[in-house]
Write an enzyme that holds these catalytic residues in place. Structure first.
Site, PDB file in Angstrom:
ATOM      1  N   ASP A  81       0.823  -1.208   0.000  1.00  0.00           N
ATOM      2  CA  ASP A  81       0.000   0.000   0.000  1.00  0.00           C
ATOM      3  C   ASP A  81       0.860   1.263   0.000  1.00  0.00           C
ATOM      4  OD1 ASP A  81      -2.468   1.338   0.062  1.00  0.00           O
ATOM      5  OD2 ASP A  81      -2.424   1.513   2.248  1.00  0.00           O
ATOM      6  N   GLY A 179      -7.821   8.303   8.001  1.00  0.00           N
ATOM      7  CA  GLY A 179      -8.047   8.511   9.430  1.00  0.00           C
ATOM      8  C   GLY A 179      -9.501   8.825   9.721  1.00  0.00           C
ATOM      9  N   GLY A 208     -11.641   4.318   4.158  1.00  0.00           N
ATOM     10  CA  GLY A 208     -12.891   3.672   4.534  1.00  0.00           C
ATOM     11  C   GLY A 208     -13.240   3.844   6.001  1.00  0.00           C
ATOM     12  N   ASN A 230      -7.913   1.078   8.003  1.00  0.00           N
ATOM     13  CA  ASN A 230      -6.777   1.013   8.920  1.00  0.00           C
ATOM     14  C   ASN A 230      -7.158   1.609  10.273  1.00  0.00           C
ATOM     15  OD1 ASN A 230      -4.335   1.125  10.277  1.00  0.00           O
ATOM     16  ND2 ASN A 230      -3.177   2.016   8.620  1.00  0.00           N
ATOM     17  N   THR A 231      -7.512   2.891  10.274  1.00  0.00           N
ATOM     18  CA  THR A 231      -7.685   3.626  11.526  1.00  0.00           C
ATOM     19  C   THR A 231      -8.801   3.070  12.403  1.00  0.00           C
ATOM     20  OG1 THR A 231      -6.907   5.599  10.372  1.00  0.00           O
ATOM     21  CG2 THR A 231      -7.936   5.928  12.524  1.00  0.00           C
TER      22      THR A 231
END
Length: 279
Positions: A81, A179, A208, A230-231
């Protein structure tokens, strides 16, 4: 089973669902993602960001992921990524990644095309697929991504970019952030429809995390096939850890990490079920 990312996304595009791409950087988050994919019987992308190369032994970590993936009953891809360096892409290729993302979005359009075209040629020679980005996401709260301009994707430039570079899937900037949002999100669904009408390869949504469920469902309906997360997972894990440390109930790290993994699995399960759409 470990497969080429393009194979996963073409099926998602055909059958109108999305595949979550969870950022992974340790054993627990990797196991959590794979456990959820198995339980839900849904394809999965494990994304390792270039920014983690400085803290991970990528040779050992990618070997671990590939071993896990080969033993799953659902399609799994290992994805690099947000790579900015050619050497990172070469390193990923040498270590059996299924796909890479070259992020040239900070460059002027012509330079982004030139650099991405070179990375595409390298990736395709190695038999793996490649993602690129037009436009740039701003950075919200609790993100470890680099700051972006927040510029939205121009549909006409996106079409030209895909034609010139021959990339396999495209990240479109439509108003999400890396984020958590610091204000009410404004996701441009009309822009996504315009991009979809100009571009026939699978589309990717970065940012997302913290995006409302109803918006996620709408972008999937409009052609998004891959959703990066991720966040959201990080925040859930950090909240659990803070509460656990405050309560002082854990006497051994192994028990703490086991329960933290369960918390991450709960968060991931919610996203996977949304990504399934009507399938």
């Amino acid at each position: 089973m470990l497969v080429n990312t393009k194979e996963i996304l073409l099926d998602a595009q055909k059958n109108k669902y999305a595949v979550p791409a969870f950022s992974v950087y340790n054993l627990e988050i990797t196991q959590a993602a794979l456990h959820v994919a198995e339980r839900e019987q849904h394809p999965l992308i494990l994304a390792v960001g270039e920014r983690y190369f400085s803290t991970l032994n990528i040779e050992g970590f990618s070997s671990l992921i590939r071993t896990f993936a080969h033993n799953t009953s659902v399609p799994v891809a290992l994805h690099l990524d947000h790579a900015y360096k050619k050497e990172s892409i070469l390193r990923a290729i040498r270590n059996g990644f299924s796909s890479v993302m070259f992020d040239g979005s900070s460059h002027p359009f012509d330079e982004n095309v030139r650099l991405t075209k070179e990375m595409t040629e390298i990736s395709h020679l190695a038999g793996i697929s490649i993602e690129a980005e037009i436009g740039s996401l701003a950075r919200g709260a609790f993100s470890d991504e680099e700051e972006g301009s927040g510029a939205l994707t121009d549909p006409l430039l996106a079409a030209e970019f895909v034609k010139e570079t021959n990339v396999d899937f495209l990240a479109a900037a439509i108003g999400t952030v890396h984020g958590l949002y610091v204000s009410k999100p404004h996701i441009n669904l009309e822009l996504l429809e315009q991009i979809k009408s100009k571009v026939d390869i699978p589309l990717v949504l970065h940012g997302g995390s913290d995006t409302p469920e109803e918006i996620i469902r709408k972008v999937i309906e409009r052609g998004i096939c891959k959703i990066n997360i991720n966040t959201d997972v990080s925040v859930q894990a950090m909240t659990f850890l803070k509460n656990a440390m405050k309560a002082g109930t854990y006497l051994h790290l192994s028990n703490l990490m086991e329960d933290m993994q369960e918390v991450m699995e709960t968060c991931m399960t919610d996203m996977v079920r949304i990504c399934k759409g009507n399938n």
